[in-house]
Design a protein around this motif. Sequence first.
Motif, PDB file in Angstrom:
ATOM      1  N   ILE A  44      32.779  10.551 -21.194  1.00 60.43           N
ATOM      2  CA  ILE A  44      32.036  10.702 -22.445  1.00 60.43           C
ATOM      3  C   ILE A  44      30.525  10.641 -22.186  1.00 60.43           C
ATOM      4  O   ILE A  44      29.730  11.230 -22.923  1.00 60.43           O
ATOM      5  CB  ILE A  44      32.477   9.655 -23.482  1.00 60.43           C
ATOM      6  CG1 ILE A  44      32.258  10.191 -24.903  1.00 60.43           C
ATOM      7  CG2 ILE A  44      31.782   8.325 -23.308  1.00 60.43           C
ATOM      8  CD1 ILE A  44      32.935   9.362 -25.974  1.00 60.43           C
ATOM      9  N   SER A  45      30.120   9.993 -21.090  1.00 64.63           N
ATOM     10  CA  SER A  45      28.692   9.978 -20.754  1.00 64.63           C
ATOM     11  C   SER A  45      28.197  11.369 -20.398  1.00 64.63           C
ATOM     12  O   SER A  45      27.026  11.693 -20.616  1.00 64.63           O
ATOM     13  CB  SER A  45      28.420   8.999 -19.601  1.00 64.63           C
ATOM     14  OG  SER A  45      28.727   9.552 -18.335  1.00 64.63           O
ATOM     15  N   LEU A 105      26.810   4.310 -21.803  1.00 61.03           N
ATOM     16  CA  LEU A 105      27.057   4.596 -23.223  1.00 61.03           C
ATOM     17  C   LEU A 105      25.826   4.434 -24.111  1.00 61.03           C
ATOM     18  O   LEU A 105      25.939   4.444 -25.329  1.00 61.03           O
ATOM     19  CB  LEU A 105      28.167   3.678 -23.746  1.00 61.03           C
ATOM     20  CG  LEU A 105      29.545   3.864 -23.121  1.00 61.03           C
ATOM     21  CD1 LEU A 105      30.532   2.852 -23.681  1.00 61.03           C
ATOM     22  CD2 LEU A 105      30.058   5.284 -23.354  1.00 61.03           C
ATOM     23  N   ARG A 106      24.652   4.327 -23.506  1.00 61.48           N
ATOM     24  CA  ARG A 106      23.454   4.098 -24.312  1.00 61.48           C
ATOM     25  C   ARG A 106      23.273   5.173 -25.380  1.00 61.48           C
ATOM     26  O   ARG A 106      22.768   4.909 -26.477  1.00 61.48           O
ATOM     27  CB  ARG A 106      22.218   4.066 -23.410  1.00 61.48           C
ATOM     28  CG  ARG A 106      20.934   3.716 -24.167  1.00 61.48           C
ATOM     29  CD  ARG A 106      19.728   3.813 -23.264  1.00 61.48           C
ATOM     30  NE  ARG A 106      18.496   3.466 -23.982  1.00 61.48           N
ATOM     31  CZ  ARG A 106      17.283   3.758 -23.521  1.00 61.48           C
ATOM     32  NH1 ARG A 106      17.134   4.377 -22.365  1.00 61.48           N
ATOM     33  NH2 ARG A 106      16.222   3.433 -24.233  1.00 61.48           N
ATOM     34  N   PHE A 107      23.704   6.384 -25.098  1.00 61.57           N
ATOM     35  CA  PHE A 107      23.514   7.486 -26.036  1.00 61.57           C
ATOM     36  C   PHE A 107      24.819   7.893 -26.720  1.00 61.57           C
ATOM     37  O   PHE A 107      24.948   9.026 -27.192  1.00 61.57           O
ATOM     38  CB  PHE A 107      22.859   8.667 -25.313  1.00 61.57           C
ATOM     39  CG  PHE A 107      21.520   8.308 -24.735  1.00 61.57           C
ATOM     40  CD1 PHE A 107      20.418   8.162 -25.547  1.00 61.57           C
ATOM     41  CD2 PHE A 107      21.389   8.054 -23.380  1.00 61.57           C
ATOM     42  CE1 PHE A 107      19.187   7.790 -25.023  1.00 61.57           C
ATOM     43  CE2 PHE A 107      20.168   7.693 -22.840  1.00 61.57           C
ATOM     44  CZ  PHE A 107      19.053   7.550 -23.667  1.00 61.57           C
ATOM     45  N   VAL A 153      40.300  16.148 -28.335  1.00 63.98           N
ATOM     46  CA  VAL A 153      39.187  16.168 -27.370  1.00 63.98           C
ATOM     47  C   VAL A 153      38.617  17.552 -27.106  1.00 63.98           C
ATOM     48  O   VAL A 153      37.616  17.682 -26.392  1.00 63.98           O
ATOM     49  CB  VAL A 153      39.637  15.544 -26.029  1.00 63.98           C
ATOM     50  CG1 VAL A 153      39.992  14.081 -26.216  1.00 63.98           C
ATOM     51  CG2 VAL A 153      40.818  16.288 -25.416  1.00 63.98           C
ATOM     52  N   GLN A 154      39.205  18.607 -27.672  1.00 69.14           N
ATOM     53  CA  GLN A 154      38.806  19.956 -27.284  1.00 69.14           C
ATOM     54  C   GLN A 154      37.393  20.330 -27.706  1.00 69.14           C
ATOM     55  O   GLN A 154      36.791  21.248 -27.145  1.00 69.14           O
ATOM     56  CB  GLN A 154      39.797  20.981 -27.852  1.00 69.14           C
ATOM     57  CG  GLN A 154      39.784  21.103 -29.367  1.00 69.14           C
ATOM     58  CD  GLN A 154      40.908  21.998 -29.878  1.00 69.14           C
ATOM     59  OE1 GLN A 154      41.887  22.272 -29.177  1.00 69.14           O
ATOM     60  NE2 GLN A 154      40.785  22.470 -31.100  1.00 69.14           N
ATOM     61  N   ASP A 155      36.815  19.606 -28.660  1.00 71.24           N
ATOM     62  CA  ASP A 155      35.468  19.935 -29.117  1.00 71.24           C
ATOM     63  C   ASP A 155      34.389  19.032 -28.534  1.00 71.24           C
ATOM     64  O   ASP A 155      33.246  19.057 -29.006  1.00 71.24           O
ATOM     65  CB  ASP A 155      35.403  19.873 -30.652  1.00 71.24           C
ATOM     66  CG  ASP A 155      35.679  21.222 -31.296  1.00 71.24           C
ATOM     67  OD1 ASP A 155      35.661  22.239 -30.578  1.00 71.24           O
ATOM     68  OD2 ASP A 155      35.917  21.261 -32.516  1.00 71.24           O
ATOM     69  N   ILE A 156      34.704  18.274 -27.494  1.00 74.36           N
ATOM     70  CA  ILE A 156      33.707  17.392 -26.905  1.00 74.36           C
ATOM     71  C   ILE A 156      32.487  18.190 -26.425  1.00 74.36           C
ATOM     72  O   ILE A 156      31.354  17.719 -26.457  1.00 74.36           O
ATOM     73  CB  ILE A 156      34.324  16.576 -25.744  1.00 74.36           C
ATOM     74  CG1 ILE A 156      33.387  15.471 -25.278  1.00 74.36           C
ATOM     75  CG2 ILE A 156      34.742  17.450 -24.586  1.00 74.36           C
ATOM     76  CD1 ILE A 156      33.339  14.291 -26.175  1.00 74.36           C
ATOM     77  N   GLY A 157      32.696  19.431 -26.024  1.00 71.17           N
ATOM     78  CA  GLY A 157      31.601  20.270 -25.557  1.00 71.17           C
ATOM     79  C   GLY A 157      30.667  20.750 -26.648  1.00 71.17           C
ATOM     80  O   GLY A 157      29.572  21.257 -26.366  1.00 71.17           O
ATOM     81  N   ARG A 158      31.057  20.587 -27.927  1.00 77.51           N
ATOM     82  CA  ARG A 158      30.178  20.999 -29.025  1.00 77.51           C
ATOM     83  C   ARG A 158      28.918  20.148 -29.090  1.00 77.51           C
ATOM     84  O   ARG A 158      27.943  20.528 -29.750  1.00 77.51           O
ATOM     85  CB  ARG A 158      30.908  20.908 -30.368  1.00 77.51           C
ATOM     86  CG  ARG A 158      31.854  22.054 -30.638  1.00 77.51           C
ATOM     87  CD  ARG A 158      32.377  21.978 -32.075  1.00 77.51           C
ATOM     88  NE  ARG A 158      31.352  22.323 -33.025  1.00 77.51           N
ATOM     89  CZ  ARG A 158      31.172  23.537 -33.560  1.00 77.51           C
ATOM     90  NH1 ARG A 158      31.976  24.524 -33.223  1.00 77.51           N
ATOM     91  NH2 ARG A 158      30.213  23.748 -34.425  1.00 77.51           N
ATOM     92  N   VAL A 159      28.926  19.026 -28.413  1.00 73.02           N
ATOM     93  CA  VAL A 159      27.737  18.180 -28.385  1.00 73.02           C
ATOM     94  C   VAL A 159      26.558  18.937 -27.765  1.00 73.02           C
ATOM     95  O   VAL A 159      25.395  18.632 -28.039  1.00 73.02           O
ATOM     96  CB  VAL A 159      28.029  16.883 -27.604  1.00 73.02           C
ATOM     97  CG1 VAL A 159      26.821  15.974 -27.545  1.00 73.02           C
ATOM     98  CG2 VAL A 159      29.190  16.141 -28.260  1.00 73.02           C
ATOM     99  N   ALA A 160      26.845  19.947 -26.952  1.00 70.50           N
ATOM    100  CA  ALA A 160      25.786  20.738 -26.310  1.00 70.50           C
ATOM    101  C   ALA A 160      25.164  21.770 -27.240  1.00 70.50           C
ATOM    102  O   ALA A 160      24.156  22.394 -26.885  1.00 70.50           O
ATOM    103  CB  ALA A 160      26.351  21.456 -25.083  1.00 70.50           C
TER     104      ALA A 160
END
Length: 501
Positions: free
Chosen positions: A14-15, A59-61, A305-312
């Motif tokens: 997750i980092s 995990l700071r962010f 978990v499939q949308d974890i990349g949307r953070v970009a």
Amino acid sequence: MTRPLRLAEFIAAISLATDLGMGQPLEQCLRTCLTALELAEAAGVERDTLPEVYYTALLRFLGCTADAHETADLAGGDDIALRAAIAPVLGAPPREFLGAVLPSLAAGRGAPARVAAAAGFLAHGAARLREGVRAHCEAAEMLAVRLGLPDGTRAALGAAFEMWDGHGFPNGLSGEAIPPAARIVILARHVEVIARLQGPDAVRTALRGRAGHSLDPALAALAVRNLDGLLDAARAEMPWDEALRREPSPRAEVPAERLEEVLAVFGDFSDLKEPARAGFSRDVAALAAFAVPDSAETVRQTALVQDIGRVAVPSGGRTSPANDERLRLHPYYSERILARTPATAPLARLAGMHHERLDGSGYYRGASASELPWAARVLAAADAFRELLVPAAGHTRTVAQAADALAREAPGKLDPDAVDAVLAAAGLHGRRARTAAPAGLTDREVEVLRHLCHGATKKEIASALIISPSTADHHVRHIYAKVGVSSRAAATLFAVEHDLL
């Protein structure tokens, strides 16, 4: 024997997503973690504090999605660009801070928009940053609790943007009221970011100039004396492997029965990026799991978990070629992040397919029908259906309207059976207007044809469809007559040509 699920692997994964959300290169948090551990050991911190340093650095962010929407508004369109600009000057004197940040506002837009964004930032930036950091820290604390992290880590995350002189966010803590783990991690990130962008001399200058202001003066002096070792840690060749190797003992584990709780943290973290998408991943997971009961666990976990990349993808909804490309790449980032840890690696490739389409128009691979397994087709349909319910540009669809819109995507882009399964999962049986099968084949005949084409005998077809062998024979003869063929091979070619498989 089942391999234990290491909490550090999930947190390291997750980092990587928070790196994307903060506009930093992948593994930046991992490098900060190694730098923080080096500094903590040089400072002689108590053994009990090392896990707090370790997890806080990674995990700071964790709350970066909580204020992404508001940060995008403050930035004039791109939260990630603003955060990337802030990274080397977080804790710098106001003149240096503004000199780096103001040019990043409303980047790529016309002069009036840039001037308005700069004026708004000067007038309201401090207050809005404080509000954003408060949301960021609060979300990070809550998610950390759900990950099972101890109270010390939660307290350090809550103070991760405070400053030694009391001018930090969100609560204006000062001096030793700031937890030691937070002070160490704040300084370690200064070292990693500034060294990478500007070199070692700039790090020494920043540490000396910010000591007693944003940084703990004793820690800053210690860091300057031990800078070579800190820089070596920040430049580790394999930061993922090294960070996992250096996880403080005892290593925390995730019980197998809590796996989906942890995966839900991934999903909720991702969905916070856009307010309109709250609960999106959980909804897709529920729909997909109901639609394919024989693979429910796999598709449910993948959907979480499939949308974890949307953070970009920058928040704010501004369309541009660059942002469109980032959106198309988000399944790639999801796949790469999930592939890093053994617990999620089996889900990675499927997660990377959730925006693919039968006609090859999807992303990121542009895969077509023959490359898409059934689970990927269901996930694509469930994701598309839920996407149709996300409010956009002031317009909100009803469930019935979304169902009709989804039906229009089949059979060209989405698998008709997957669409049916998803709509049935949503309680909308028969909502999709079916496209008539070619040659006048009935739905049951299409089912028989699929089994036939895959080599099943009439007896096996009868068993699979719970019909008598004579009824199966009757269907096969009717299929041959309607299609105008007399063999399984020819029937298969017909089925392939008309995408019936």
